[in-house]
Each structure stands twice: as C-alpha cells, then as structure tokens.
Write an enzyme that holds these catalytic residues in place. Structure first.
Site, PDB file in Angstrom:
ATOM      1  N   THR A 119      12.830  -1.509  -0.878  1.00 48.95           N
ATOM      2  CA  THR A 119      13.036  -1.792   0.424  1.00 48.95           C
ATOM      3  C   THR A 119      14.559  -2.373   0.467  1.00 48.95           C
ATOM      4  OG1 THR A 119      12.876  -3.827   1.849  1.00 48.95           O
ATOM      5  CG2 THR A 119      12.192  -4.153  -0.352  1.00 48.95           C
ATOM      6  N   ASP A 120      15.165  -2.323   1.678  1.00 53.89           N
ATOM      7  CA  ASP A 120      16.549  -2.839   1.762  1.00 53.89           C
ATOM      8  C   ASP A 120      16.663  -4.192   1.442  1.00 53.89           C
ATOM      9  OD1 ASP A 120      15.379  -3.392   3.997  1.00 53.89           O
ATOM     10  OD2 ASP A 120      16.723  -2.470   5.300  1.00 53.89           O
ATOM     11  N   GLU A 121      15.426  -4.996   1.611  1.00 52.96           N
ATOM     12  CA  GLU A 121      15.605  -6.256   1.483  1.00 52.96           C
ATOM     13  C   GLU A 121      15.964  -6.980   0.176  1.00 52.96           C
ATOM     14  OE1 GLU A 121      12.114  -8.461   2.657  1.00 52.96           O
ATOM     15  OE2 GLU A 121      11.879  -7.160   4.708  1.00 52.96           O
ATOM     16  N   TYR A 146       8.503 -12.022  -1.492  1.00 48.68           N
ATOM     17  CA  TYR A 146       8.402 -10.442  -1.338  1.00 48.68           C
ATOM     18  C   TYR A 146       9.638  -9.650  -1.941  1.00 48.68           C
ATOM     19  CZ  TYR A 146       8.419  -5.989   0.926  1.00 48.68           C
ATOM     20  OH  TYR A 146       8.889  -4.663   1.004  1.00 48.68           O
ATOM     21  N   LYS A 150       9.921  -7.198  -5.239  1.00 51.09           N
ATOM     22  CA  LYS A 150      10.549  -5.808  -5.175  1.00 51.09           C
ATOM     23  C   LYS A 150      11.766  -5.460  -5.741  1.00 51.09           C
ATOM     24  CE  LYS A 150       8.868  -2.886  -3.140  1.00 51.09           C
ATOM     25  NZ  LYS A 150       7.836  -1.586  -3.687  1.00 51.09           N
TER      26      LYS A 150
HETATM   27  P1  NAD Z   1       1.129  -1.683   3.388  1.00 50.41           P
HETATM   28  O1  NAD Z   1       0.771  -3.175   3.113  1.00 50.41           O
HETATM   29  O2  NAD Z   1       0.818  -1.238   4.649  1.00 50.41           O
HETATM   30  O3  NAD Z   1       0.290  -1.120   2.139  1.00 50.41           O
HETATM   31  C1  NAD Z   1       0.248  -1.246   0.872  1.00 50.41           C
HETATM   32  C2  NAD Z   1      -0.978  -0.491   0.138  1.00 50.41           C
HETATM   33  O4  NAD Z   1      -0.862  -0.685  -1.335  1.00 50.41           O
HETATM   34  C3  NAD Z   1      -2.152  -0.870   0.838  1.00 50.41           C
HETATM   35  O5  NAD Z   1      -2.932   0.196   0.973  1.00 50.41           O
HETATM   36  C4  NAD Z   1      -2.760  -1.601  -0.508  1.00 50.41           C
HETATM   37  O6  NAD Z   1      -4.193  -1.578  -0.174  1.00 50.41           O
HETATM   38  C5  NAD Z   1      -2.183  -1.215  -1.671  1.00 50.41           C
HETATM   39  N1  NAD Z   1      -2.232  -1.959  -2.739  1.00 50.41           N
HETATM   40  C6  NAD Z   1      -1.839  -3.195  -2.626  1.00 50.41           C
HETATM   41  N2  NAD Z   1      -1.918  -3.808  -3.843  1.00 50.41           N
HETATM   42  C7  NAD Z   1      -2.351  -2.687  -4.727  1.00 50.41           C
HETATM   43  C8  NAD Z   1      -2.547  -2.517  -6.025  1.00 50.41           C
HETATM   44  N3  NAD Z   1      -2.474  -3.590  -7.125  1.00 50.41           N
HETATM   45  N4  NAD Z   1      -3.113  -1.454  -6.734  1.00 50.41           N
HETATM   46  C9  NAD Z   1      -3.308  -0.377  -5.854  1.00 50.41           C
HETATM   47  N5  NAD Z   1      -2.879  -0.616  -4.598  1.00 50.41           N
HETATM   48  C10 NAD Z   1      -2.710  -1.557  -4.142  1.00 50.41           C
HETATM   49  O7  NAD Z   1       2.703  -1.444   2.912  1.00 50.41           O
HETATM   50  P2  NAD Z   1       3.643  -0.386   3.497  1.00 50.41           P
HETATM   51  O8  NAD Z   1       4.367  -0.996   4.658  1.00 50.41           O
HETATM   52  O9  NAD Z   1       3.076   0.764   3.633  1.00 50.41           O
HETATM   53  O10 NAD Z   1       4.719  -0.261   2.421  1.00 50.41           O
HETATM   54  C11 NAD Z   1       4.535   0.462   1.348  1.00 50.41           C
HETATM   55  C12 NAD Z   1       6.119   0.355   0.331  1.00 50.41           C
HETATM   56  O11 NAD Z   1       6.928   0.824   1.183  1.00 50.41           O
HETATM   57  C13 NAD Z   1       5.993  -0.901  -0.401  1.00 50.41           C
HETATM   58  O12 NAD Z   1       6.398  -0.624  -1.454  1.00 50.41           O
HETATM   59  C14 NAD Z   1       7.116  -1.594   0.725  1.00 50.41           C
HETATM   60  O13 NAD Z   1       7.650  -2.487  -0.151  1.00 50.41           O
HETATM   61  C15 NAD Z   1       7.958  -0.412   1.056  1.00 50.41           C
HETATM   62  N6  NAD Z   1       8.500  -0.657   2.190  1.00 50.41           N
HETATM   63  C16 NAD Z   1       8.041  -0.956   3.364  1.00 50.41           C
HETATM   64  C17 NAD Z   1       8.848  -1.017   4.457  1.00 50.41           C
HETATM   65  C18 NAD Z   1       8.250  -1.345   5.830  1.00 50.41           C
HETATM   66  O14 NAD Z   1       8.880  -1.301   6.783  1.00 50.41           O
HETATM   67  N7  NAD Z   1       6.718  -1.351   6.118  1.00 50.41           N
HETATM   68  C19 NAD Z   1      10.256  -0.681   4.505  1.00 50.41           C
HETATM   69  C20 NAD Z   1      10.953  -0.318   3.367  1.00 50.41           C
HETATM   70  C21 NAD Z   1      10.359  -0.432   2.265  1.00 50.41           C
HETATM   71  O1  DAU Z   2      13.361  -3.963   5.899  1.00 45.08           O
HETATM   72  C1  DAU Z   2      12.306  -3.439   5.163  1.00 45.08           C
HETATM   73  C2  DAU Z   2      11.114  -4.397   5.382  1.00 45.08           C
HETATM   74  O2  DAU Z   2      10.621  -4.360   6.608  1.00 45.08           O
HETATM   75  C3  DAU Z   2       9.836  -4.088   4.334  1.00 45.08           C
HETATM   76  O3  DAU Z   2      10.429  -3.984   3.151  1.00 45.08           O
HETATM   77  C4  DAU Z   2       8.637  -4.926   4.635  1.00 45.08           C
HETATM   78  O4  DAU Z   2       7.886  -4.525   3.749  1.00 45.08           O
HETATM   79  C5  DAU Z   2       8.499  -4.897   5.945  1.00 45.08           C
HETATM   80  O5  DAU Z   2       7.226  -5.646   6.291  1.00 45.08           O
HETATM   81  C6  DAU Z   2       9.621  -5.324   6.862  1.00 45.08           C
HETATM   82  O6  DAU Z   2       9.938  -6.572   6.526  1.00 45.08           O
HETATM   83  P1  DAU Z   2      10.359  -7.672   7.935  1.00 45.08           P
HETATM   84  O7  DAU Z   2       9.868  -8.958   7.278  1.00 45.08           O
HETATM   85  O8  DAU Z   2      11.602  -7.378   8.479  1.00 45.08           O
HETATM   86  O9  DAU Z   2       9.180  -6.908   9.013  1.00 45.08           O
HETATM   87  P2  DAU Z   2       8.183  -7.869   9.934  1.00 45.08           P
HETATM   88  O10 DAU Z   2       7.400  -6.790  10.693  1.00 45.08           O
HETATM   89  O11 DAU Z   2       7.390  -9.121   9.284  1.00 45.08           O
HETATM   90  O12 DAU Z   2       9.332  -8.724  10.689  1.00 45.08           O
HETATM   91  C7  DAU Z   2      10.185  -8.056  11.756  1.00 45.08           C
HETATM   92  C8  DAU Z   2      11.036  -8.879  12.420  1.00 45.08           C
HETATM   93  O13 DAU Z   2      10.452  -9.676  13.433  1.00 45.08           O
HETATM   94  C9  DAU Z   2      11.430 -10.363  11.480  1.00 45.08           C
HETATM   95  O14 DAU Z   2      12.771 -10.616  11.850  1.00 45.08           O
HETATM   96  C10 DAU Z   2      10.412 -11.273  11.816  1.00 45.08           C
HETATM   97  C11 DAU Z   2      10.006 -10.977  13.428  1.00 45.08           C
HETATM   98  N1  DAU Z   2       8.875 -11.241  13.757  1.00 45.08           N
HETATM   99  C12 DAU Z   2       7.786 -10.890  13.127  1.00 45.08           C
HETATM  100  C13 DAU Z   2       6.700 -11.185  13.770  1.00 45.08           C
HETATM  101  C14 DAU Z   2       5.119 -10.383  12.874  1.00 45.08           C
HETATM  102  C15 DAU Z   2       8.771 -11.774  15.099  1.00 45.08           C
HETATM  103  O15 DAU Z   2       9.608 -12.289  15.665  1.00 45.08           O
HETATM  104  N2  DAU Z   2       7.328 -12.423  15.564  1.00 45.08           N
HETATM  105  C16 DAU Z   2       6.375 -11.689  15.028  1.00 45.08           C
HETATM  106  O16 DAU Z   2       5.235 -11.843  15.343  1.00 45.08           O
END
Ligand code: NAD
Ligand code: DAU
Length: 330
Positions: A119-121, A146, A150
C-alpha cells in the site's frame, strides 16, 4: 502456468482471480485464503480453473506444498482495514508480518517468483494542497498499526531479495474501488448506507484526499510488474485519481438524487492520514502500463450499480459493520 493467489477471496484478490482467468487461458489458479470476515468464497464462485484452499498464510505446513507447486505467488492476503487495526492490532501483526515471513521462507526454499501487494500508506501522508507525490524511494513513515505492519512486510521482502536472492517484486498501490469491496470501506459503506436510507458518515472535516484507482487497473499493473518488473524493485501503482472525501460523498449522493449536504460529520479517525498521491512514472516508463478506467465518475456509477444489483453479496455483513462503527461514534 500455476498461479498461487493468497487472499483471493478478498476484494482486490477476487478481482485479480477473475481477470487472470479471463485473460490467461493457460493459467490454473489456486487461491489460499483464511476466509476471515473479509473473505467471501461467493466472490470467486463458479470460475473454471480456480481451486480454493481454505488456510492461513502464517501456517508453514499449509503454505509450503502450495508454493512448491506454483510458478508464481501473488500475495494479496492481509488484514486491510485501518479502523480495525486501531481497535485490535494483533491479527495485523500475525497475518501481515508473520504471514509474509512464512511465504518468503517457502519461496526461498523453492525458488518461486513472488509478488508482494502493498500500500502507498507505508509512506505516511502528504499535506493537503502540496504538489508532492509519493515516489518509490521515499522513506517509510507509516501512521497506523495497519500501515506499519504492511511496511514491515515490505522490508522483509526487500531483505529476502538482498540476503537470499528471492525473486520478488513489490507494488504499493493507492485506494482501490470497484466490485466485491467489503462494506466496511468508505465507498461501499457510503453506497450501501444510501441504499438503506442511512445518511453517509464523513470522518472529521472530510478534506482528506485519497488517490482513487479502479481495482481492474490495479490488477493489470500487477501482471505488468510480474511480467516486466525488475527483481528487487518497488513499483507505485496509481492513476491520478485524487479526490477529497467530501467530493466522493457528494458524487455518491448525486447518484441517488440527493442534496450535496445530506451527510453527517462524525468522529475523526485517530492519526488520520491527510493525503495520499502516487507518482506512477517508474511503472509507466518500465512496463508501458496505462489505466483503462480513467473516468472516476463513470467507474463510481458502475460501482453504485453493482452494489444495487448484488445486495445478496453484501447484506449479510452490513449490520455487524454498522454496529462496530456505532461503538466509536462513526
Ligand atoms: P480484503 O480485506 O478485502 O481481503 C483480504 C483477504 O485476505 C480476505 O479474503 C481474507 O480472508 C484474506 N486473509 C486475511 N488473513 C489471512 C491469512 N492469515 N491467511 C490467508 N488469507 C487471509 O483486502 P483488500 O482490500 O483486497 O487488500 C488486498 C491487499 O491489497 C492487501 O495486502 C492490502 O494491504 C493491499 N492494498 C489494498 C488497497 C485497497 O484500497 N483496498 C490499496 C492498496 C493496497
Ligand atoms: O491507500 C491504500 C489504502 O486504502 C489501503 O492500503 C487500505 O487497505 C484501504 O482500506 C484504504 O485505506 P483508507 O483508510 O484510505 O480507506 P477507507 O475506505 O477506510 O477510508 C477512506 C477515507 O474515507 C479515509 O480518509 C477515511 C474516510 N472515511 C471512511 C469511512 C469508512 C469516512 O470519511 N467515512 C467512512 O465511513
């Protein structure tokens, strides 16, 4: 080719399974997923050439034989939600750090190509209004349990490449949106609140900026990196999608024909990162990747339609998620 996709029942992983099966007729896919609250086998149900193994990436006995049989491992498995990590960091440490360690040990033993999804975070945050964007060589400065877990996992990958010659690459992507995203996350939570007649909740001022990318664009970039990326390198994935949270909520309100101020400000997230923004030039220059879903409004419209049409997919999680948010006044 045999592709092991960990976390393939989660949001981004499931979309990756779909696009891999569609675009690679010779690929067999094995999904290793623990099916936590965030994993949903329905997201990959009925796909040809996909086998689901329910198990934990932190369990070496589960991981080893699957890695041994794979040509490439793509690690999406993680605990992924910042708010959950503030309530209980422990599963983040086990899955994101120990899980990555176990995968690295297995790919080291078997010499398997490994791609780590991150993640960019890990870079912390930027100031709202400044022009700077994240670059691959920026120092790590994560804010939450989190993002620090990562960041730790990325550093393990870098060390295993340098010390043991593991053939790995890393990608750090910005915020994804699209189908199959859990209703705890901002965009699906807001859409499903609208469907349920609940006013959207904006943390704090809502001025925080996220750099939105469609999940399909994230996943095409991942395959480009696996195919063309240089071993040991980090690539940033983003599609110039900066929007603040107020703008996003107001676009969703407009999708439902509601007024732009028809939402509530709620408690802010502790340590809330202010702005993320990606400089994707290394990825574009080295692989030739370009995004296909550059129109955020159109992608958001399709996502709203997907949640309207797939209530059976998200409905079982909705009440639990809202009950959890109610405890923190969000
Ligand atoms: P998600 O929470 O939707 O899915 C995670 C999956 O991993 C689930 O299916 C869960 O059951 C599985 N999992 C959790 N713990 C496990 C374990 N110990 N063994 C096997 N499986 C396990 O997450 P996502 O949003 O699809 O994110 C996927 C990846 O992308 C993560 O590494 C996250 O850090 C990264 N990422 C997410 C975003 C975003 O915007 N969602 C952006 C950048 C990077
Ligand atoms: O940048 C990549 C990341 O993006 C990933 O690594 C994470 O897995 C993914 O969850 C996401 O993180 P954020 O914390 O940015 O996403 P989230 O959807 O939780 O929140 C997006 C923004 O919206 C954040 O500024 C918090 C805000 N928010 C979130 C919720 C759930 C609200 O204002 N209201 C809400 O109800």
């Amino acid at each position: 080719m045999r592709v092991l996709i960990t976390g393939g029942a989660g949001f981004i992983g499931a979309n990756f399974v779909h696009s891999t099966v569609e675009s690679m007729p010779d690929a067999d896919v094995v999904v290793l997923d623990k099916l936590t609250y965030a994993g949903n086998p329905k997201s990959i149900e009925g796909l040809d050439r996909v086998e689901l193994v329910v198990g934990d990436i932190a369990d070496p006995d589960t991981v080893d034989p699957l890695v041994k049989d794979a040509d490439v491992v793509v690690n999406f498995a993680a605990e992924s939600h910042n708010d959950n990590s503030l309530n209980d960091p422990s599963p983040f440490i086990r899955t994101n750090i120990e899980g990555t360690f176990r995968l690295l040990e297995a790919v080291r033993r078997h010499g398997t190509r490994f791609h780590h999804i991150s993640t960019d975070e890990v870079y912390g945050d930027l100031e709202i209004g400044e022009s700077r964007r994240f670059m691959p060589g920026d120092p790590y400065a994560p804010s939450s349990p989190y993002s620090s877990s990562k960041g730790a996992s990325d550093l393990l990958v870098r060390a295993w490449v340098r010390s043991f010659g593991v053939p790995a690459t890393i990608s750090n992507c910005s915020n994804n949106y699209g189908p199959y995203q859990h209703v705890e996350k901002f965009i699906p939570r807001t859409i499903t609140n609208m469907i349920d007649g609940i006013r959207p909740r904006v943390y704090g001022t809502g001025e925080q900026v996220r750099d939105w990318i469609h999940v399909r664009d994230h996943n095409t970039a991942v395959w480009e990196i696996i195919d063309k990326g240089r071993i040991g390198e980090t690539y940033l994935i983003g599609a110039d999608g900066e929007k603040n949270n107020l703008e996003v909520v107001q676009m969703i309100l407009a999708e439902f024909g509601r007024e732009p101020d028809d939402f509530d400000h709620v408690n802010d997230r502790p340590g809330h990162d202010q702005r993320y923004a990606i400089d994707n030039s290394k990825l574009v220059e080295e692989t030739g990747w370009s995004p296909s879903f550059a129109d955020f409004a159109a992608g958001l419209h399709d996502t709203v339609e997907w949640y309207k049409a797939n209530e059976d997919w998200w409905r079982p999680q909705k009440d639990d998620v809202e009950a959890k948010y109610a405890k923190t006044g969000q």
